[in-house]
Scaffold this active site. Structure first.
Site, PDB file in Angstrom:
ATOM      1  N   HIS A 183     -19.301   8.330   2.743  1.00 42.45           N
ATOM      2  CA  HIS A 183     -20.250   7.219   2.877  1.00 42.45           C
ATOM      3  C   HIS A 183     -21.303   7.520   3.940  1.00 42.45           C
ATOM      4  O   HIS A 183     -20.995   8.078   4.993  1.00 42.45           O
ATOM      5  CB  HIS A 183     -19.488   5.928   3.205  1.00 42.45           C
ATOM      6  CG  HIS A 183     -18.567   5.506   2.086  1.00 42.45           C
ATOM      7  ND1 HIS A 183     -17.266   5.114   2.279  1.00 42.45           N
ATOM      8  CD2 HIS A 183     -18.777   5.452   0.745  1.00 42.45           C
ATOM      9  CE1 HIS A 183     -16.729   4.820   1.111  1.00 42.45           C
ATOM     10  NE2 HIS A 183     -17.617   5.012   0.168  1.00 42.45           N
ATOM     11  N   TYR A 234     -15.170   6.659 -12.404  1.00 37.83           N
ATOM     12  CA  TYR A 234     -14.879   5.625 -11.402  1.00 37.83           C
ATOM     13  C   TYR A 234     -15.361   4.261 -11.909  1.00 37.83           C
ATOM     14  O   TYR A 234     -14.590   3.306 -12.035  1.00 37.83           O
ATOM     15  CB  TYR A 234     -15.534   5.986 -10.060  1.00 37.83           C
ATOM     16  CG  TYR A 234     -15.486   4.875  -9.041  1.00 37.83           C
ATOM     17  CD1 TYR A 234     -14.277   4.276  -8.688  1.00 37.83           C
ATOM     18  CD2 TYR A 234     -16.658   4.413  -8.437  1.00 37.83           C
ATOM     19  CE1 TYR A 234     -14.240   3.231  -7.761  1.00 37.83           C
ATOM     20  CE2 TYR A 234     -16.622   3.380  -7.509  1.00 37.83           C
ATOM     21  CZ  TYR A 234     -15.410   2.793  -7.176  1.00 37.83           C
ATOM     22  OH  TYR A 234     -15.379   1.765  -6.267  1.00 37.83           O
ATOM     23  N   ASP A 237       0.863  -1.196   0.000  1.00 43.37           N
ATOM     24  CA  ASP A 237       0.000   0.000   0.000  1.00 43.37           C
ATOM     25  C   ASP A 237       0.900   1.248   0.000  1.00 43.37           C
ATOM     26  O   ASP A 237       1.924   1.277   0.690  1.00 43.37           O
ATOM     27  CB  ASP A 237      -0.873  -0.009   1.272  1.00 43.37           C
ATOM     28  CG  ASP A 237      -2.089   0.902   1.179  1.00 43.37           C
ATOM     29  OD1 ASP A 237      -3.214   0.390   1.290  1.00 43.37           O
ATOM     30  OD2 ASP A 237      -1.905   2.129   1.000  1.00 43.37           O
ATOM     31  N   ASN A 238       0.490   2.253  -0.766  1.00 46.50           N
ATOM     32  CA  ASN A 238       1.300   3.492  -0.790  1.00 46.50           C
ATOM     33  C   ASN A 238       0.847   4.499   0.275  1.00 46.50           C
ATOM     34  O   ASN A 238       1.370   5.606   0.348  1.00 46.50           O
ATOM     35  CB  ASN A 238       1.261   4.138  -2.187  1.00 46.50           C
ATOM     36  CG  ASN A 238      -0.131   4.605  -2.576  1.00 46.50           C
ATOM     37  OD1 ASN A 238      -1.070   4.531  -1.784  1.00 46.50           O
ATOM     38  ND2 ASN A 238      -0.262   5.095  -3.801  1.00 46.50           N
ATOM     39  N   GLY A 263     -27.941  12.164 -11.388  1.00 46.99           N
ATOM     40  CA  GLY A 263     -27.375  10.828 -11.576  1.00 46.99           C
ATOM     41  C   GLY A 263     -27.548   9.883 -10.407  1.00 46.99           C
ATOM     42  O   GLY A 263     -26.945   8.809 -10.399  1.00 46.99           O
TER      43      GLY A 263
HETATM   44  N1  LIG Z   1     -15.944   1.366   0.307  1.00 50.15           N
HETATM   45  C1  LIG Z   1     -16.917   0.951  -0.466  1.00 50.15           C
HETATM   46  O1  LIG Z   1     -18.089   1.087  -0.115  1.00 50.15           O
HETATM   47  C2  LIG Z   1     -16.612   0.268  -1.783  1.00 50.15           C
HETATM   48  C3  LIG Z   1     -17.692  -0.143  -2.585  1.00 50.15           C
HETATM   49  C4  LIG Z   1     -17.426  -0.823  -3.786  1.00 50.15           C
HETATM   50  C5  LIG Z   1     -16.113  -1.070  -4.168  1.00 50.15           C
HETATM   51  N2  LIG Z   1     -15.082  -0.639  -3.379  1.00 50.15           N
HETATM   52  C6  LIG Z   1     -13.697  -0.902  -3.830  1.00 50.15           C
HETATM   53  O2  LIG Z   1     -13.012  -1.569  -2.788  1.00 50.15           O
HETATM   54  C7  LIG Z   1     -11.659  -1.158  -2.752  1.00 50.15           C
HETATM   55  C8  LIG Z   1     -11.303  -0.685  -1.347  1.00 50.15           C
HETATM   56  O3  LIG Z   1     -12.158   0.384  -0.962  1.00 50.15           O
HETATM   57  P1  LIG Z   1     -11.925   1.151   0.418  1.00 50.15           P
HETATM   58  O4  LIG Z   1     -13.174   1.844   0.760  1.00 50.15           O
HETATM   59  O5  LIG Z   1     -11.295   0.223   1.375  1.00 50.15           O
HETATM   60  O6  LIG Z   1     -10.869   2.251  -0.075  1.00 50.15           O
HETATM   61  P2  LIG Z   1      -9.627   2.855   0.711  1.00 50.15           P
HETATM   62  O7  LIG Z   1      -9.285   4.140   0.028  1.00 50.15           O
HETATM   63  O8  LIG Z   1      -9.874   2.880   2.170  1.00 50.15           O
HETATM   64  O9  LIG Z   1      -8.486   1.781   0.421  1.00 50.15           O
HETATM   65  C9  LIG Z   1      -7.732   1.750  -0.783  1.00 50.15           C
HETATM   66  C10 LIG Z   1      -6.283   1.543  -0.386  1.00 50.15           C
HETATM   67  O10 LIG Z   1      -5.477   1.453  -1.562  1.00 50.15           O
HETATM   68  C11 LIG Z   1      -4.298   2.241  -1.387  1.00 50.15           C
HETATM   69  N3  LIG Z   1      -3.870   2.633  -2.729  1.00 50.15           N
HETATM   70  C12 LIG Z   1      -4.569   3.385  -3.629  1.00 50.15           C
HETATM   71  N4  LIG Z   1      -3.861   3.515  -4.760  1.00 50.15           N
HETATM   72  C13 LIG Z   1      -2.699   2.829  -4.589  1.00 50.15           C
HETATM   73  C14 LIG Z   1      -1.559   2.584  -5.406  1.00 50.15           C
HETATM   74  N5  LIG Z   1      -1.454   3.108  -6.652  1.00 50.15           N
HETATM   75  N6  LIG Z   1      -0.540   1.854  -4.908  1.00 50.15           N
HETATM   76  C15 LIG Z   1      -0.608   1.327  -3.646  1.00 50.15           C
HETATM   77  N7  LIG Z   1      -1.665   1.516  -2.836  1.00 50.15           N
HETATM   78  C16 LIG Z   1      -2.702   2.258  -3.296  1.00 50.15           C
HETATM   79  C17 LIG Z   1      -4.728   3.392  -0.488  1.00 50.15           C
HETATM   80  O11 LIG Z   1      -3.657   3.978   0.228  1.00 50.15           O
HETATM   81  C18 LIG Z   1      -5.731   2.708   0.452  1.00 50.15           C
HETATM   82  O12 LIG Z   1      -5.074   2.174   1.602  1.00 50.15           O
HETATM   83  C19 LIG Z   1     -11.509  -0.084  -3.813  1.00 50.15           C
HETATM   84  O13 LIG Z   1     -10.948  -0.693  -4.952  1.00 50.15           O
HETATM   85  C20 LIG Z   1     -12.924   0.361  -4.082  1.00 50.15           C
HETATM   86  O14 LIG Z   1     -13.084   0.802  -5.408  1.00 50.15           O
HETATM   87  C21 LIG Z   1     -15.309   0.019  -2.212  1.00 50.15           C
END
Ligand SMILES: NC(=O)c1ccc[n+]([C@@H]2O[C@H](COP(=O)([O-])OP(=O)(O)OC[C@H]3O[C@@H](n4cnc5c(N)ncnc54)[C@H](O)[C@@H]3O)[C@@H](O)[C@H]2O)c1
Length: 326
Positions: A187, A141, A31-32, A281
Site C-alpha cells: 500500500h 481478487y 483469525d488464523n 491495468g
Molecule cells: N487494506 C485495504 O486497503 C483494503 C481495501 C479494500 C478492501 N479490503 C478488505 O478488507 C479486509 C481486511 O483487509 P486488511 O488490509 O485488514 O487485510 P489483513 O490481511 O491485514 O487482514 C485479514 C485478516 O484475515 C485473516 N484471515 C485470512 N484468511 C483467513 C481464514 N481463512 N481464516 C481465518 N482468518 C483469516 C488474516 O490472518 C488477517 O488477520 C479484506 O477482506 C480486504 O479484502 C482492504
C-alpha cells in the site's frame, strides 16, 4: 450485540474490533493469523485462532458466544498474487467464505457485514464510482469478492440472512493502538512512510504521464477508523435485508505525488521517488462516491484530510518501528 469479527487480527479488523468494544459490544476475534498478528487482537476481545474452513470450530465459537452478527474481514487481498495464484483466492475468499455462511446458517446467526472492495468495479467508465455502476473485475481478487457478494444475495433470500457489503479502495492511517503491518507491504502510504523512515531507498511511481493534475494516478484513501465506524454503523442498520455501499474519502482523491508531498510535510523527512513505466491495468483515476451510505445511514468520514491520515500512520510507525513484532 455479540459479534464475531472474522479477520479481527488484521489491519482493518483490529480497528473494527476496537470500535466495537468501545461501543460496548461483546466481541470475539476469529483469525488464523495467516496475515494477522496476535498483538493486534484487542485485549478485551476473546480470541479464537482458527481458519474459516474449520466449520466445527466456527460453530463452537458461535454457540459459546451466542453470536448475533458477524463482521467478515478475513480474505487474501493482493491483486498481483491473485493473478498468479487464483486458486488461493477462490479457496480463501469464496470457499472459506461459504464455510462461514454455512456455519452462520447452521447456528442461526442472521446478520453479516462484509468487507468487499471497490476492485469489483474493474476499470470504470466514469468517476466517482457509484453502487449502480457495472461490476467488471479485472483480477481474481475483485472477482472472488464479487462472487461472495453474489452468495450473500442468494443466502439472504433462501436463509433470511441480512447483509451489508462495503466496497472501498485504500484503507490508510492508524488508531492509537492499531496500525498497518503487512509483509510484503504493497500500500502506497506505508511504503512512502517506510522511505521517509529510511527503511526503503525510494518509492516507485508507476506512470507519470496519466491525464491527471500532475501525471500520476489519482486514488481514494480512507482513514481506517472511519472504515471501522462504517462497519459498526452497518451492523446497527436494523431494517436492512441486503445493501451494498461504497466508502470513499468524499473528495476528488489524491495523486501519488500529492501523497509523497504530504508525507514529506508530515514527517519532515525526504522521500526519494523513482518514476517508472505504467503498470498494466492501472486506471488513471479510482475514486468511490460515499453519497449512498451518507444518505441512508448517516455515516460520514471524520478524517478527510490526507495529512491527518498520514500523521496517524506515521505516529503508529514511530511507536512500532518493527511493527507488531517489535
Ligand atoms: N487494506 C485495504 O486497503 C483494503 C481495501 C479494500 C478492501 N479490503 C478488505 O478488507 C479486509 C481486511 O483487509 P486488511 O488490509 O485488514 O487485510 P489483513 O490481511 O491485514 O487482514 C485479514 C485478516 O484475515 C485473516 N484471515 C485470512 N484468511 C483467513 C481464514 N481463512 N481464516 C481465518 N482468518 C483469516 C488474516 O490472518 C488477517 O488477520 C479484506 O477482506 C480486504 O479484502 C482492504
Amino acid at each position: 450485540m455479540r459479534i464475531l469479527v472474522a479477520g479481527g487480527a488484521g489491519y482493518i479488523g483490529s480497528v473494527v474490533a476496537e470500535e466495537l468494544i468501545a461501543a460496548g459490544h461483546d466481541t470475539v476475534v476469529y483469525d488464523n493469523l495467516s496475515k494477522g498478528h496476535r498483538a493486534a487482537v484487542h485485549p478485551h476481545a476473546r480470541f479464537v485462532e482458527a481458519d474459516l474452513r474449520d466449520g466445527e470450530e466456527l460453530r463452537r465459537a458461535f454457540r459459546e458466544q451466542h453470536t448475533e452478527a458477524v463482521v467478515h474481514m478475513a480474505a487474501d487481498s493482493m491483486v498481483g498474487e491473485s493473478v498468479e495464484n487464483p486458486s488461493k483466492y477462490y479457496g480463501n475468499n469464496v470457499a472459506a467464505g461459504l464455510s462461514l455462511l454455512d456455519s452462520m446458517r447452521d447456528c442461526g446467526v442472521a446478520r453479516i457485514v462484509f468487507s468487499s472492495t471497490a476492485a469489483v468495479y474493474g476499470e470504470p467508465e466514469k468517476q466517482p464510482l457509484e453502487e449502480s455502476d457495472p461490476s467488471n473485475p479485472t483480477n481474481p481478487y475483485g472477482e472472488t469478492k464479487l462472487a461472495f457478494e453474489g452468495a450473500l444475495k442468494w443466502y439472504a433470500d433462501a436463509y433470511a440472512l441480512s447483509y451489508v457489503s462495503l466496497r472501498y479502495f485504500n484503507a490508510a492511517g492508524a488508531s492509537e493502538r492499531f496500525g498497518e503491518d503487512h509483509e510484503p507491504e504493497s500500500h502506497l502510504i506505508p511504503v512512502v512512510l517506510q522511505a521517509a523512515a529510511g527503511r526503503r531507498a525510494h518509492v516507485e511511481i508507476y506512470g507519470t504521464d496519466y491525464p491527471t493534475r500532475d501525471g500520476t494516478c489519482v486514488r481514494d484513501y480512507i482513514h481506517v477508523v472511519d472504515l471501522a465506524r462504517a462497519h459498526v454503523s452497518a451492523l446497527s442498520a436494523r431494517d436492512v435485508r441486503g445493501a451494498v455501499y461504497n466508502l470513499g474519502c468524499g473528495g476528488d482523491g489524491y495523486t501519488v505525488r500529492e501523497v509523497v508531498k504530504a508525507a514529506r510535510e508530515v514527517t519532515g523527512r525526504d522521500v526519494r521517488v523513482r518514476a517508472c513505466a505504467r503498470r498494466a491495468g492501472d486506471p488513471a483515476v479510482l475514486v468511490a462516491s460515499s453519497e449512498k451510505i451518507r444518505r441512508e445511514t448517516g455515516w460520514s468520514p471524520l478524517f478527510q484530510d490526507l495529512r491527518a491520515i498520514i500523521s496517524s500512520a506515521w505516529e503508529w510507525m514511530q511507536s512500532h518501528p518493527n511493527g507488531y513484532e517489535g
